[in-house]
Design a protein around this motif. Structure first.
Motif, PDB file in Angstrom:
ATOM      1  N   ARG A 127       0.839  -1.188   0.000  1.00  0.00           N
ATOM      2  CA  ARG A 127       0.000   0.000   0.000  1.00  0.00           C
ATOM      3  C   ARG A 127       0.886   1.255   0.000  1.00  0.00           C
ATOM      4  NH1 ARG A 127      -2.959  -3.539  -0.884  1.00  0.00           N
ATOM      5  NH2 ARG A 127      -4.996  -4.002   0.017  1.00  0.00           N
ATOM      6  N   ILE A 128       0.345   2.325  -0.588  1.00  0.00           N
ATOM      7  CA  ILE A 128       0.973   3.637  -0.535  1.00  0.00           C
ATOM      8  C   ILE A 128      -0.017   4.595   0.125  1.00  0.00           C
ATOM      9  CG2 ILE A 128       2.545   3.358  -2.471  1.00  0.00           C
ATOM     10  CD1 ILE A 128       0.477   4.677  -4.274  1.00  0.00           C
ATOM     11  N   ASP A 129       0.501   5.730   0.624  1.00  0.00           N
ATOM     12  CA  ASP A 129      -0.339   6.691   1.331  1.00  0.00           C
ATOM     13  C   ASP A 129      -1.275   7.421   0.367  1.00  0.00           C
ATOM     14  OD1 ASP A 129       0.830   6.090   3.771  1.00  0.00           O
ATOM     15  OD2 ASP A 129       2.373   7.647   3.573  1.00  0.00           O
ATOM     16  N   PRO A 130      -2.323   8.032   0.905  1.00  0.00           N
ATOM     17  CA  PRO A 130      -3.216   8.823   0.057  1.00  0.00           C
ATOM     18  C   PRO A 130      -2.469  10.003  -0.565  1.00  0.00           C
ATOM     19  CG  PRO A 130      -4.201   8.423   2.208  1.00  0.00           C
ATOM     20  CD  PRO A 130      -2.784   7.983   2.301  1.00  0.00           C
ATOM     21  N   THR A 151       4.319  14.576  -2.075  1.00  0.00           N
ATOM     22  CA  THR A 151       5.039  13.372  -2.490  1.00  0.00           C
ATOM     23  C   THR A 151       4.435  12.128  -1.848  1.00  0.00           C
ATOM     24  OG1 THR A 151       7.097  14.602  -2.759  1.00  0.00           O
ATOM     25  CG2 THR A 151       7.287  12.213  -2.492  1.00  0.00           C
ATOM     26  N   VAL A 152       4.200  11.113  -2.647  1.00  0.00           N
ATOM     27  CA  VAL A 152       3.723   9.816  -2.150  1.00  0.00           C
ATOM     28  C   VAL A 152       4.895   8.844  -2.230  1.00  0.00           C
ATOM     29  CG1 VAL A 152       2.083   7.927  -2.462  1.00  0.00           C
ATOM     30  CG2 VAL A 152       1.370  10.295  -2.920  1.00  0.00           C
ATOM     31  N   GLU A 153       5.412   8.463  -1.084  1.00  0.00           N
ATOM     32  CA  GLU A 153       6.566   7.569  -1.050  1.00  0.00           C
ATOM     33  C   GLU A 153       6.214   6.191  -1.618  1.00  0.00           C
ATOM     34  OE1 GLU A 153       9.490   8.572  -0.348  1.00  0.00           O
ATOM     35  OE2 GLU A 153       8.994  10.548   0.501  1.00  0.00           O
ATOM     36  N   ASN A 180       6.108  16.022  -8.895  1.00  0.00           N
ATOM     37  CA  ASN A 180       4.815  16.197  -8.230  1.00  0.00           C
ATOM     38  C   ASN A 180       4.241  17.580  -8.514  1.00  0.00           C
ATOM     39  OD1 ASN A 180       6.798  17.441  -6.727  1.00  0.00           O
ATOM     40  ND2 ASN A 180       5.885  16.951  -4.742  1.00  0.00           N
ATOM     41  N   LYS A 181       4.351  17.991  -9.776  1.00  0.00           N
ATOM     42  CA  LYS A 181       3.702  19.218 -10.237  1.00  0.00           C
ATOM     43  C   LYS A 181       3.508  19.119 -11.742  1.00  0.00           C
ATOM     44  CE  LYS A 181       8.113  21.674 -10.682  1.00  0.00           C
ATOM     45  NZ  LYS A 181       8.881  22.869 -10.287  1.00  0.00           N
TER      46      LYS A 181
END
Length: 235
Positions: A127-130, A151-153, A180-181
């Motif tokens: 799983r990755i974070d929201p 940023t989603v690690e 992330n842009k």
């Protein structure tokens, strides 16, 4: 990902059908894919399933059930009239704070000739974070959009879409992104030039982070999780 980042096998199955010149009967083949869609909703991380089934010939039905014998069988909805793809997309009320069960999901695909095919897909415990949009600037006169997100690690890629609604017709689709842009203008690559944007119409911008089942392949293979955030604009 219906657009986008769809199951690679679905493409290969379509090519197989189109290129077959043998007058003999084509063998019914197909695939299933289930992944987790994750959102931050009212401060809570919530989850819902996204499910696809694909065949190399028209199908009359597609169902899926978790490997647990007590799990209910879920019927998918066909895409189009003569359907080679079926789907189950989550509605707002389908999201809960309870994550999906990891493990094997069993798909039953039935062709319009009543041939039955059983295939599986395994949902991994990765799983990755929201993902959360941090900045969003829209110039309505110029129709330019500047988007930034946190940023989603451990994600594999980011992807940005503009659609008529959530899971609606995609009118803009970005490349696979590492930054992330993103800035989008009417001259950017990725617009559906067969669709005329309608002034005064509300469109949904989505920013997604994807984790694939196999991240080692160059383009990824099968989605395991999508973390997504949305923003609306009026054209």
């Amino acid at each position: 990902m219906k657009n986008k980042l769809m199951l690679a096998l679905a493409v290969s199955l379509g090519v197989f059908t189109a290129c077959d010149t043998d007058s003999s009967k084509i063998e019914f083949d197909g695939a299933g894919d289930i992944y987790v869609r994750c959102q931050k909703i009212e401060g809570e991380t919530q989850y819902a399933p996204v499910i696809y089934a694909y065949g190399n010939m028209y199908m009359s039905s597609a169902t899926v059930a978790f490997e647990d014998e007590e799990s209910p069988e879920i019927s998918l909805e066909k895409i189009g009239q003569n359907a080679t793809a079926y789907v189950l997309l989550p509605k707002a009320e389908d999201f809960t704070t309870t994550d999906l069960e990891n493990g094997v999901y069993n798909f039953t695909l039935t062709s319009t000739d009543d041939e039955v095919l059983n295939v599986t897909d395994k949902l991994l415990d990765i799983r990755i974070d929201p993902l959360e949009i941090s900045t969003f600037e829209y110039d309505k006169d110029e129709h330019s959009i500047d988007i930034g997100w946190g940023t989603v690690e451990n994600r594999d890629i980011y992807h940005v879409k503009i659609a008529t609604e959530i899971d609606g017709r995609v009118v803009y689709s970005s490349d696979r992104l590492n930054d992330n842009k993103l800035t989008i203008t009417p001259t950017s690559a990725g617009w559906d030039r067969n669709y005329d944007m309608k002034p005064g119409t509300t469109y949904t911008v989505s920013v997604s982070a994807y984790k694939f089942e196999n991240s080692n392949l160059q383009n990824g293979y099968h989605i395991n999780q999508e973390s997504v955030d949305y923003w609306e604009i009026e054209w």
